[in-house]
Design a protein around this motif. Structure first.
Motif, PDB file in Angstrom:
ATOM      1  N   GLU A  95       0.688  -1.142   0.002  1.00  0.00           N
ATOM      2  CA  GLU A  95       0.041   0.063  -0.019  1.00  0.00           C
ATOM      3  C   GLU A  95       1.051   1.306   0.138  1.00  0.00           C
ATOM      4  O   GLU A  95       2.137   1.244   0.074  1.00  0.00           O
ATOM      5  N   THR A  96       0.226   2.331  -0.265  1.00  0.00           N
ATOM      6  CA  THR A  96       0.870   3.996  -0.145  1.00  0.00           C
ATOM      7  C   THR A  96       1.327   4.062   1.348  1.00  0.00           C
ATOM      8  O   THR A  96       0.818   3.803   2.486  1.00  0.00           O
ATOM      9  N   ILE A  97       2.492   4.612   1.386  1.00  0.00           N
ATOM     10  CA  ILE A  97       3.283   4.947   2.492  1.00  0.00           C
ATOM     11  C   ILE A  97       3.513   6.348   2.826  1.00  0.00           C
ATOM     12  O   ILE A  97       4.031   6.883   1.878  1.00  0.00           O
ATOM     13  N   HIS A  98       3.166   6.995   3.814  1.00  0.00           N
ATOM     14  CA  HIS A  98       3.342   8.257   4.142  1.00  0.00           C
ATOM     15  C   HIS A  98       4.204   8.725   5.312  1.00  0.00           C
ATOM     16  O   HIS A  98       4.204   8.017   6.364  1.00  0.00           O
ATOM     17  N   LEU A  99       4.972   9.513   5.064  1.00  0.00           N
ATOM     18  CA  LEU A  99       5.782  10.159   6.223  1.00  0.00           C
ATOM     19  C   LEU A  99       5.345  11.688   6.540  1.00  0.00           C
ATOM     20  O   LEU A  99       5.390  12.596   5.489  1.00  0.00           O
ATOM     21  N   THR A 100       4.902  11.824   7.932  1.00  0.00           N
ATOM     22  CA  THR A 100       4.566  13.057   8.023  1.00  0.00           C
ATOM     23  C   THR A 100       5.246  13.687   9.332  1.00  0.00           C
ATOM     24  O   THR A 100       5.614  12.850  10.187  1.00  0.00           O
ATOM     25  N   ILE A 101       4.894  15.074   9.293  1.00  0.00           N
ATOM     26  CA  ILE A 101       5.772  15.739  10.547  1.00  0.00           C
ATOM     27  C   ILE A 101       4.564  16.767  11.137  1.00  0.00           C
ATOM     28  O   ILE A 101       3.685  17.131  10.358  1.00  0.00           O
ATOM     29  N   PRO A 102       4.535  17.053  12.471  1.00  0.00           N
ATOM     30  CA  PRO A 102       3.545  17.967  13.201  1.00  0.00           C
ATOM     31  C   PRO A 102       4.193  19.175  12.838  1.00  0.00           C
ATOM     32  O   PRO A 102       5.591  19.695  12.887  1.00  0.00           O
ATOM     33  N   GLU A 103       3.499  20.158  12.343  1.00  0.00           N
ATOM     34  CA  GLU A 103       3.855  21.587  12.188  1.00  0.00           C
ATOM     35  C   GLU A 103       2.578  22.454  12.204  1.00  0.00           C
ATOM     36  O   GLU A 103       1.436  22.189  11.453  1.00  0.00           O
ATOM     37  N   ASN A 104       2.496  23.507  12.949  1.00  0.00           N
ATOM     38  CA  ASN A 104       1.577  24.502  13.184  1.00  0.00           C
ATOM     39  C   ASN A 104       0.201  23.643  13.258  1.00  0.00           C
ATOM     40  O   ASN A 104      -0.945  24.350  12.947  1.00  0.00           O
ATOM     41  N   GLY A 105       0.215  22.836  14.297  1.00  0.00           N
ATOM     42  CA  GLY A 105      -0.992  22.219  14.803  1.00  0.00           C
ATOM     43  C   GLY A 105      -1.689  21.119  13.460  1.00  0.00           C
ATOM     44  O   GLY A 105      -2.939  20.703  13.802  1.00  0.00           O
ATOM     45  N   LYS A 106      -1.034  20.902  12.574  1.00  0.00           N
ATOM     46  CA  LYS A 106      -1.362  19.939  11.585  1.00  0.00           C
ATOM     47  C   LYS A 106      -0.188  18.769  11.418  1.00  0.00           C
ATOM     48  O   LYS A 106       0.865  18.904  11.745  1.00  0.00           O
ATOM     49  N   MET A 107      -0.512  18.074  10.412  1.00  0.00           N
ATOM     50  CA  MET A 107       0.356  16.910  10.260  1.00  0.00           C
ATOM     51  C   MET A 107       0.806  16.931   8.705  1.00  0.00           C
ATOM     52  O   MET A 107      -0.403  17.030   7.991  1.00  0.00           O
ATOM     53  N   VAL A 108       2.201  17.325   8.353  1.00  0.00           N
ATOM     54  CA  VAL A 108       2.165  17.753   7.010  1.00  0.00           C
ATOM     55  C   VAL A 108       3.007  16.562   6.336  1.00  0.00           C
ATOM     56  O   VAL A 108       3.961  15.976   6.972  1.00  0.00           O
ATOM     57  N   LEU A 109       2.779  16.266   5.084  1.00  0.00           N
ATOM     58  CA  LEU A 109       3.059  15.229   4.231  1.00  0.00           C
ATOM     59  C   LEU A 109       4.425  15.806   3.667  1.00  0.00           C
ATOM     60  O   LEU A 109       4.519  16.564   2.987  1.00  0.00           O
ATOM     61  N   ILE A 110       5.633  14.982   4.097  1.00  0.00           N
ATOM     62  CA  ILE A 110       6.909  15.109   3.546  1.00  0.00           C
ATOM     63  C   ILE A 110       7.617  14.190   2.748  1.00  0.00           C
ATOM     64  O   ILE A 110       8.676  14.671   1.896  1.00  0.00           O
ATOM     65  N   GLU A 111       7.079  13.058   2.936  1.00  0.00           N
ATOM     66  CA  GLU A 111       7.361  12.019   1.697  1.00  0.00           C
ATOM     67  C   GLU A 111       6.373  10.975   1.465  1.00  0.00           C
ATOM     68  O   GLU A 111       5.696  10.661   2.563  1.00  0.00           O
ATOM     69  N   ARG A 112       6.273  10.425   0.369  1.00  0.00           N
ATOM     70  CA  ARG A 112       5.298   9.398   0.146  1.00  0.00           C
ATOM     71  C   ARG A 112       5.631   8.351  -0.934  1.00  0.00           C
ATOM     72  O   ARG A 112       6.678   8.671  -1.775  1.00  0.00           O
ATOM     73  N   PRO A 146       0.883  16.876  27.284  1.00  0.00           N
ATOM     74  CA  PRO A 146      -0.686  17.035  27.653  1.00  0.00           C
ATOM     75  C   PRO A 146      -1.107  18.755  26.879  1.00  0.00           C
ATOM     76  O   PRO A 146      -2.345  18.706  26.560  1.00  0.00           O
ATOM     77  N   GLU A 147      -0.235  19.575  27.202  1.00  0.00           N
ATOM     78  CA  GLU A 147      -0.767  20.894  26.806  1.00  0.00           C
ATOM     79  C   GLU A 147      -1.003  20.880  25.008  1.00  0.00           C
ATOM     80  O   GLU A 147      -1.796  21.872  25.043  1.00  0.00           O
ATOM     81  N   GLN A 148      -0.645  20.314  24.296  1.00  0.00           N
ATOM     82  CA  GLN A 148      -0.703  20.304  23.139  1.00  0.00           C
ATOM     83  C   GLN A 148      -2.243  19.791  22.678  1.00  0.00           C
ATOM     84  O   GLN A 148      -2.856  20.348  21.958  1.00  0.00           O
ATOM     85  N   LEU A 149      -2.785  18.804  23.607  1.00  0.00           N
ATOM     86  CA  LEU A 149      -3.854  18.388  23.426  1.00  0.00           C
ATOM     87  C   LEU A 149      -5.127  19.436  23.954  1.00  0.00           C
ATOM     88  O   LEU A 149      -6.027  19.840  23.376  1.00  0.00           O
ATOM     89  N   ARG A 150      -4.598  19.850  25.002  1.00  0.00           N
ATOM     90  CA  ARG A 150      -5.691  20.899  25.495  1.00  0.00           C
ATOM     91  C   ARG A 150      -5.719  22.329  24.783  1.00  0.00           C
ATOM     92  O   ARG A 150      -6.770  22.619  24.639  1.00  0.00           O
ATOM     93  N   GLN A 151      -4.634  22.517  24.111  1.00  0.00           N
ATOM     94  CA  GLN A 151      -4.544  23.701  23.249  1.00  0.00           C
ATOM     95  C   GLN A 151      -5.310  23.138  22.084  1.00  0.00           C
ATOM     96  O   GLN A 151      -6.339  24.233  21.447  1.00  0.00           O
ATOM     97  N   LEU A 152      -5.431  22.181  21.476  1.00  0.00           N
ATOM     98  CA  LEU A 152      -6.686  21.615  20.311  1.00  0.00           C
ATOM     99  C   LEU A 152      -7.765  21.677  20.845  1.00  0.00           C
ATOM    100  O   LEU A 152      -8.543  22.067  19.867  1.00  0.00           O
ATOM    101  N   LEU A 153      -8.166  21.356  21.879  1.00  0.00           N
ATOM    102  CA  LEU A 153      -9.597  21.332  22.508  1.00  0.00           C
ATOM    103  C   LEU A 153     -10.373  22.527  22.850  1.00  0.00           C
ATOM    104  O   LEU A 153     -11.239  22.878  23.277  1.00  0.00           O
TER     105      LEU A 153
END
Length: 245
Positions: A95-112, A146-153
């Motif tokens: 199947e298709t494989i993705h590599l992502t990194i966390p950036e500005n509250g999102k997951m950004v696709l940097i390789e596939r 935990p602060e990251q999740l609290r910020q998201l919510l």
């Protein structure tokens, strides 16, 4: 701005699928052929692509892309380290494989790496995924401070499909499960027809720096395939984390 973004999308797809023609590019990107053709002319004029050998015009990347890439920093080392691991993961899962990194509250696709199967998921490099509605995002959130999740919510979570988890307590319970089992599953939570299984890539201090995922049409994410893919992606993510040090 739209023309610039479309041109960059075309460049990314040529790099991923070269050599490739205008018809296939238009289909993959869901753009009119005229739009793709204008982007190709622009990229050719700027020296980023060239016609590949053959009777039908197909396009390939020039060494200009290599020169610019060679001056890139940041995630380039991670991508280089990840590629052989991603190749093994693609071979194991098909199947298709993705590599992502966390950036500005999102997951950004940097390789596939794409599957060879005719029915597949498709996403351009640089695309951002929601943290709460993607396997990649949940895999990282489960090990984030935990602060990251609290910020998201702090704000209401966007609702994308009927299976998107938007209730705070439900998301917390989901992340507890992800942390316990070492992988996250997306059963159509962002796009109803797309499934994925992801595992966080942890650094030496057990902080999530990226995630690897197996991505496939939801119909191929079955009770039989899910544990096989989960074991494979969890091993691959641990291997990448170890190699990154």
């Amino acid at each position: 701005m739209r023309n610039v973004l479309n041109t960059l999308r075309v460049l990314e797809e040529v790099a991923s699928r070269q050599p490739i023609g205008v018809g296939e590019l238009a289909r993959v990107l869901d753009l009119p052929k005229s739009t793709v053709q204008r982007a190709l002319v622009t990229l050719d004029t700027a020296g980023w692509i060239r016609p590949a050998a053959g009777e039908v015009t197909r396009w390939a990347i020039t060494t200009k892309a290599l020169a610019v890439g060679g001056r890139a920093g940041g995630d380039l080392g991670m991508r280089g380290t990840a590629l052989p691991i991603m190749e093994d993961l693609r071979r194991l899962t098909g199947e298709t494989i993705h590599l992502t990194i966390p950036e500005n509250g999102k997951m950004v696709l940097i390789e596939r790496l794409e599957t060879d199967k005719p029915v597949r998921t498709s996403m351009a490099l640089g695309h951002a995924l929601p943290m709460h509605a993607s396997a990649n995002g949940k895999a990282v959130l489960a090990f984030a401070p935990p602060e990251q999740l609290r910020q998201l919510l702090l704000d209401d979570l966007p609702h994308y499909t009927d299976t998107t988890i938007t209730a705070p307590e439900a998301l917390r319970a989901e992340l507890d499960l992800v942390r316990a089992q070492g992988f996250a599953v997306n059963r159509g939570e962002w796009r109803s027809d797309v499934g994925a299984i992801a595992a966080a890539v942890l650094d030496a201090e057990s902080r999530p720096v990226a995630s690897l995922s197996v991505n496939l049409p939801i119909g191929r994410l079955t009770a039989e395939s899910e544990p096989v893919f989960a074991a494979a992606v969890r091993t691959a993510a641990a291997d990448l984390g170890s190699r990154l040090g």
